[in-house]
Design an enzyme around this catalytic site. Structure first.
Site, short mmCIF file in Angstrom:
data_model
loop_
_atom_site.label_atom_id
_atom_site.label_comp_id
_atom_site.label_asym_id
_atom_site.label_seq_id
_atom_site.Cartn_x
_atom_site.Cartn_y
_atom_site.Cartn_z
N SER A 148 -121.81 120.94 -39.27
CA SER A 148 -121.22 122.14 -38.65
C SER A 148 -120.86 123.11 -39.76
O SER A 148 -120.64 122.70 -40.91
CB SER A 148 -119.94 121.76 -37.91
OG SER A 148 -119.23 122.92 -37.52
N TYR A 163 -111.94 117.31 -37.37
CA TYR A 163 -113.31 117.81 -37.15
C TYR A 163 -113.87 118.35 -38.47
O TYR A 163 -115.00 118.00 -38.86
CB TYR A 163 -113.28 118.91 -36.08
CG TYR A 163 -114.66 119.37 -35.66
CD1 TYR A 163 -115.40 118.66 -34.72
CD2 TYR A 163 -115.23 120.53 -36.20
CE1 TYR A 163 -116.67 119.09 -34.33
CE2 TYR A 163 -116.50 120.96 -35.81
CZ TYR A 163 -117.21 120.22 -34.88
OH TYR A 163 -118.47 120.65 -34.50
N LYS A 167 -117.10 116.71 -40.52
CA LYS A 167 -118.37 117.44 -40.72
C LYS A 167 -118.68 117.62 -42.21
O LYS A 167 -119.84 117.58 -42.61
CB LYS A 167 -118.31 118.79 -40.00
CG LYS A 167 -118.24 118.65 -38.47
CD LYS A 167 -119.44 117.89 -37.91
CE LYS A 167 -119.50 117.89 -36.39
NZ LYS A 167 -120.68 117.20 -35.86
P1 NAD Z 1 -121.70 118.75 -25.97
O1 NAD Z 1 -120.31 118.34 -25.67
O2 NAD Z 1 -122.39 119.73 -25.06
O3 NAD Z 1 -122.64 117.48 -26.13
C1 NAD Z 1 -122.23 116.34 -26.83
C2 NAD Z 1 -122.92 115.11 -26.23
O4 NAD Z 1 -122.51 113.98 -27.00
C3 NAD Z 1 -122.53 114.84 -24.78
O5 NAD Z 1 -123.70 114.59 -24.01
C4 NAD Z 1 -121.66 113.59 -24.87
O6 NAD Z 1 -121.72 112.75 -23.73
C5 NAD Z 1 -122.22 112.91 -26.11
N1 NAD Z 1 -121.28 111.98 -26.73
C6 NAD Z 1 -119.95 112.16 -26.94
N2 NAD Z 1 -119.42 111.06 -27.49
C7 NAD Z 1 -120.42 110.17 -27.66
C8 NAD Z 1 -120.49 108.85 -28.18
N3 NAD Z 1 -119.40 108.21 -28.64
N4 NAD Z 1 -121.69 108.23 -28.20
C9 NAD Z 1 -122.80 108.85 -27.72
N5 NAD Z 1 -122.79 110.09 -27.20
C10 NAD Z 1 -121.61 110.75 -27.18
O7 NAD Z 1 -121.60 119.36 -27.45
P2 NAD Z 1 -122.65 120.13 -28.37
O8 NAD Z 1 -122.11 121.47 -28.62
O9 NAD Z 1 -124.02 119.99 -27.87
O10 NAD Z 1 -122.46 119.30 -29.71
C11 NAD Z 1 -123.48 118.51 -30.32
C12 NAD Z 1 -123.17 118.40 -31.80
O11 NAD Z 1 -123.16 119.71 -32.38
C13 NAD Z 1 -121.80 117.79 -32.12
O12 NAD Z 1 -121.92 116.96 -33.25
C14 NAD Z 1 -120.95 119.01 -32.46
O13 NAD Z 1 -119.88 118.72 -33.32
C15 NAD Z 1 -121.99 119.87 -33.15
N6 NAD Z 1 -121.64 121.29 -33.25
C16 NAD Z 1 -121.43 122.02 -32.12
C17 NAD Z 1 -121.10 123.37 -32.25
C18 NAD Z 1 -120.85 124.25 -31.06
O14 NAD Z 1 -120.31 125.36 -31.23
N7 NAD Z 1 -121.23 123.84 -29.85
C19 NAD Z 1 -120.98 123.94 -33.52
C20 NAD Z 1 -121.22 123.15 -34.65
C21 NAD Z 1 -121.55 121.82 -34.49
#
Ligand code: NAD
Length: 254
Positions: A148, A163, A167
């Site tokens: 991230s 968080y 990351k």
């Molecule tokens: P999201 O919440 O839409 O999807 C996350 C998915 O991970 C969900 O389907 C959830 O069921 C699954 N999950 C949660 N805990 C789990 C576990 N213990 N085992 C297996 N699966 C699990 O979120 P997203 O935005 O798609 O995030 C995906 C990744 O991107 C994450 O690592 C998040 O930190 C990172 N990220 C997101 C953003 C943002 O702004 N959305 C920014 C930077 C990084």
């Protein structure tokens, strides 16, 4: 070889943790569009299976859903075994599952800290090493971890100490694995998204503030991460390992 041919993933087998929705779903769709068969792994097994069906229907590739919690070494081992049994090998692994808990550091409980670190950092370690063992035996592969921009900067105004730390850990874990496995033809890179409109942040009261803080004056869409995901999964990135790709609309530049 023509550069466009290097993006072709026909015959490759990819797994995506946290693949049932959001960024993981978009990574899976990107590699499926390039011809890879995909395993959608998620703690929500039903949604993983639905998403796999959707991808199989849309891209005419083989797709399977697997229920697995990335914090459990046993479940992660089983996840990779089920995929390898069904698909024969693991060529591409997106270690992507992640969560955020935003609490002031002085109020954060041990349990809250552990939950974020266990999913975001230990989950990536467990998935990358489980998939990596298959790749080492096979003679190569590509691992892509979701870090991230919060691994580079401290986002404000929300407090998210665990968080941010998790990351930053993913970025260094990525570099460490890349060095250990460079001579085994297993490449390891990370993607560091900025604010991306998924369920993780949808409806958040701070979206207007984050928009104001961003030079791009908007959130990113998850589809806007597909290009870098495809590049890293494919032979187009054959000399790229140990790198982190920030995709944030210039958020971390200011
Ligand atoms: P999201 O919440 O839409 O999807 C996350 C998915 O991970 C969900 O389907 C959830 O069921 C699954 N999950 C949660 N805990 C789990 C576990 N213990 N085992 C297996 N699966 C699990 O979120 P997203 O935005 O798609 O995030 C995906 C990744 O991107 C994450 O690592 C998040 O930190 C990172 N990220 C997101 C953003 C943002 O702004 N959305 C920014 C930077 C990084």
């Amino acid at each position: 070889m023509n550069i466009m041919d290097k993006f072709c993933l026909k015959g490759r087998k990819a797994i995506v943790t946290g693949g049932a929705q959001g960024i993981g779903f978009n990574y899976a769709s990107a590699v499926a569009a390039a011809g890879a068969d995909v395993a959608i792994a998620d703690i929500n097994g039903e949604k993983a299976r639905e998403t796999a069906e959707q991808i199989a229907g849309e891209y005419h590739v083989k797709a399977m859903g697997i229920q697995a919690d990335v914090t459990s070494p046993e479940q992660v081992e089983r996840m990779c075994r089920e995929m390898a049994e069904e698909m024969g090998r693991i060529d591409i692994a997106f270690c992507n599952a992640g969560i955020s808990i935003n609490v002031p550091a002085e109020e954060m409980t041990y349990e809250q800290w552990r939950k974020v670190i266990d999913i975001n950092l230990t989950g990536v370690f467990l998935t990358a090493t489980a998939a990596g063992r298959y790749m080492i035996r096979q003679g190569g592969g590509s691992i892509i971890n979701t870090a991230s921009m919060s691994g580079h900067i401290v986002n404000i105004p929300q407090p998210q100490v665990a968080y941010n730390a998790s990351k930053a850990g993913v970025i260094m874990l990525t570099k460490s694995l890349a060095v250990e496995w460079a001579d085994k033809n297993v490449r390891v890179n990370s993607i560091s998204p900025g604010y991306i409109m998924t369920d993780l942040i949808r409806g958040h009261e701070l979206i207007p503030r984050w928009t104001e803080l961003s030079p791009s004056s908007r959130m990113g869409n998850p589809e806007e991460l597909q290009g870098v995901a495809l590049y890293l999964a494919s032979d187009a990135s054959s000399f790229t390992t140990g790198s982190d790709f920030v995709v944030d609309g210039a958020y971390t530049c200011v």
